[in-house]
Design a protein around this motif. Structure first.
Motif, PDB file in Angstrom:
ATOM      1  N   SER A 275     -44.305  -7.720  26.121  1.00  0.00           N
ATOM      2  CA  SER A 275     -44.948  -8.183  25.208  1.00  0.00           C
ATOM      3  C   SER A 275     -46.206  -7.100  25.127  1.00  0.00           C
ATOM      4  O   SER A 275     -46.542  -6.827  26.394  1.00  0.00           O
ATOM      5  N   LEU A 277     -48.539  -6.691  22.334  1.00  0.00           N
ATOM      6  CA  LEU A 277     -49.475  -7.511  21.017  1.00  0.00           C
ATOM      7  C   LEU A 277     -50.828  -7.185  20.584  1.00  0.00           C
ATOM      8  O   LEU A 277     -51.089  -5.774  20.576  1.00  0.00           O
ATOM      9  N   ARG A 305     -50.912 -11.319  17.264  1.00  0.00           N
ATOM     10  CA  ARG A 305     -50.151 -10.989  16.733  1.00  0.00           C
ATOM     11  C   ARG A 305     -48.745  -9.986  17.538  1.00  0.00           C
ATOM     12  O   ARG A 305     -49.196  -9.622  17.891  1.00  0.00           O
ATOM     13  N   SER A 306     -47.625 -10.744  17.524  1.00  0.00           N
ATOM     14  CA  SER A 306     -47.146  -9.436  17.838  1.00  0.00           C
ATOM     15  C   SER A 306     -45.593 -10.013  17.705  1.00  0.00           C
ATOM     16  O   SER A 306     -44.692 -10.862  17.887  1.00  0.00           O
ATOM     17  N   ASP A 307     -45.099  -8.303  16.972  1.00  0.00           N
ATOM     18  CA  ASP A 307     -43.381  -8.546  17.125  1.00  0.00           C
ATOM     19  C   ASP A 307     -42.439  -8.706  18.208  1.00  0.00           C
ATOM     20  O   ASP A 307     -41.145  -8.577  17.353  1.00  0.00           O
ATOM     21  N   SER A 308     -42.729  -8.873  19.014  1.00  0.00           N
ATOM     22  CA  SER A 308     -41.794  -8.858  20.275  1.00  0.00           C
ATOM     23  C   SER A 308     -43.066  -9.294  21.671  1.00  0.00           C
ATOM     24  O   SER A 308     -42.963  -8.776  22.728  1.00  0.00           O
ATOM     25  N   SER A 328     -41.519 -13.269  18.014  1.00  0.00           N
ATOM     26  CA  SER A 328     -42.297 -12.382  17.055  1.00  0.00           C
ATOM     27  C   SER A 328     -43.455 -13.712  16.520  1.00  0.00           C
ATOM     28  O   SER A 328     -42.929 -15.279  16.311  1.00  0.00           O
ATOM     29  N   SER A 330     -47.730 -15.249  15.400  1.00  0.00           N
ATOM     30  CA  SER A 330     -48.724 -14.997  14.516  1.00  0.00           C
ATOM     31  C   SER A 330     -49.616 -16.838  15.454  1.00  0.00           C
ATOM     32  O   SER A 330     -49.123 -16.962  15.301  1.00  0.00           O
ATOM     33  N   SER A 347     -43.210 -17.854  13.284  1.00  0.00           N
ATOM     34  CA  SER A 347     -42.654 -17.559  14.196  1.00  0.00           C
ATOM     35  C   SER A 347     -41.424 -17.896  14.067  1.00  0.00           C
ATOM     36  O   SER A 347     -40.138 -18.302  13.231  1.00  0.00           O
TER      37      SER A 347
END
Length: 426
Positions: A275, A277, A305-308, A328, A330, A347
């Protein structure tokens, strides 16, 4: 006359410059001798230890000179009880010569080999160990200008370091005596989420960080000051054991501020094995809200926060997150009166047979509560959802927007639901 005065002044300044150069050369030569090393040792220890008031700085051996820096072997910074704050096999320091006579310590470059850092506040302590070591017992004279003592480091490289943070812990004081005994037994068990142990005067919670390698910069260490201490993380990797399950982090970039009563974190880059983040927030260590029990320190208010993101990388936070889920989101982690809240927004999560889109949250405390649930599932595999719930905690009732789980039997919950349906049927 004017020309003669200029010539005399020129020759005079040249003579002074030559004298200063010869003096520096002489000092440089002397500093390389055995007696010079003894002088370097005494002056370096005096400079580095001049802000140590509640402990001792111990060094087994030193090499180097005043102008090229010094290499220290067998470094130990301990408190009055001999308990270590910093231990290092060796350390190489480049510093400004003015550090030897200035209230501030300014190190331009430092390399720490296998350092060990121990930060703790035991039951009954009013200060953290590093605060007690650097606390100045003398009250400042209001008639004199205040000189803030600080240690400044331009860059520092850490090679194979470890760190340990220990804080007081105790069961929730709002629980009944019987429930407190149960909570204590669970916390001291080998399966508890946090690492809790018994010490003199109470209990402590431990967080470990190992295999630390990386570079820090723009460090300002001034515990107890109004502006606090600050660290910029250029790049750092290692293993963190904040809860029982450790997590490997491949890279962290960001800033840390150690302020009175809390720590501020801002890491735009946090790379875990599967991941990437970003993370920011506050960890409070003192001055808790009235509803919060200080024995449970620290207190978290963090945002990820992560898009992957691979949920396998988040199992250190909640072990029952499905390891085969990705997506993904928050994520907010925050202490609430009912427990520790995990709140996911925006999500988009996929697992085998399941696709979830929307918001959901849960509070881990005496009961498990789901809050702010607004999810669309298409498709959904019930087994995936069930694996996320603590074992032995069946659903007692379902309310739009939330689920509260308590420890009643499945048959009892089903019977209660059937009774409510019958009562609602006209």
């Amino acid at each position: 006359m004017a020309r003669r005065a200029v010539r005399v002044l020129t020759w005079g300044l040249g003579g002074v410059a030559l004298g200063v150069a010869l003096l520096l050369l002489l000092l440089n030569v002397v500093a390389r001798t055995e007696r010079g090393h003894e002088f370097v040792l005494s002056r370096t220890l005096a400079a580095l230890g001049k802000n140590v008031h509640g402990g001792d700085l111990l060094v087994e051996r030193i090499s180097g000179n005043l102008f090229e820096g010094a290499k220290l072997y067998g470094v130990r910074l301990v408190d009055r009880q001999g308990r270590a704050f910093v231990v290092a096999d060796s350390a190489y320091l480049n510093y400004r010569v003015t550090t030897l006579i200035s209230p501030r310590i300014h190190i331009t470059k430092a390399t720490l080999y296998e350092p060990e850092i121990y930060v703790f506040k035991l039951p009954g302590d009013t200060l953290w160990n590093y605060q007690a070591i650097f606390a100045n017992p003398q009250k400042p004279d209001p008639s004199k200008p205040r000189i803030e003592r600080a240690t400044l480091l331009d860059t520092i490289r850490v090679i194979n370091g470890i760190a340990r943070v220990q804080t007081p812990w105790q069961p929730d004081s709002t629980l009944s005596p019987a429930a407190r005994r149960v909570a204590l037994a669970e916390a001291l068990s080998d399966t508890s989420l946090a690492l809790v142990d018994t010490v003199r005067g109470g209990y402590i919670r431990t967080m470990n960080f190992s295999r630390l390698n990386g570079r820090l910069s723009r460090i300002r260490f001034a515990p107890g000051s109004a502006t606090g201490s600050r660290i910029h993380i250029d790049s750092l990797r290692g293993v963190a054991q904040i809860f029982r399950k450790p997590v490997q982090f491949n890279q962290i970039q960001g800033q840390v501020a150690l302020l009175r009563g809390h720590v501020e974190l801002d890491a735009p880059v946090l790379r875990l094995p599967g991941s990437t983040l970003s993370m920011s927030g506050v960890v409070r260590t003192d001055s808790f809200p009235a509803w919060f029990d200080p024995g449970k320190a620290p207190m978290y208010d963090l945002a990820f926060r992560s898009d992957s993101v691979a949920f396998r990388d988040l199992q250190w936070l909640y072990p029952r997150f499905p390891a085969d889920a990705r997506g993904s989101l928050s994520l907010r982690i925050e202490h609430r009166p009912g427990g520790l809240m995990f709140l996911a927004r925006e999500s988009d999560i996929r697992a085998p047979g399941t696709h979830l889109v929307g918001d959901f949250g849960m509070i881990l405390g005496d009961t498990l509560r789901f809050v702010d649930v607004d999810l669309e599932a298409d498709p959904v595999r019930v087994a995936t959802i069930e694996r996320m719930l603590p074992e032995g905690l069946p659903v007692r009732g379902l309310v739009l927007g939330g689920v509260e789980i308590r420890g009643s039997s499945r048959e009892g919950a089903a019977a209660e639901a059937s009774e409510r349906e019958e009562a609602a049927d006209p």
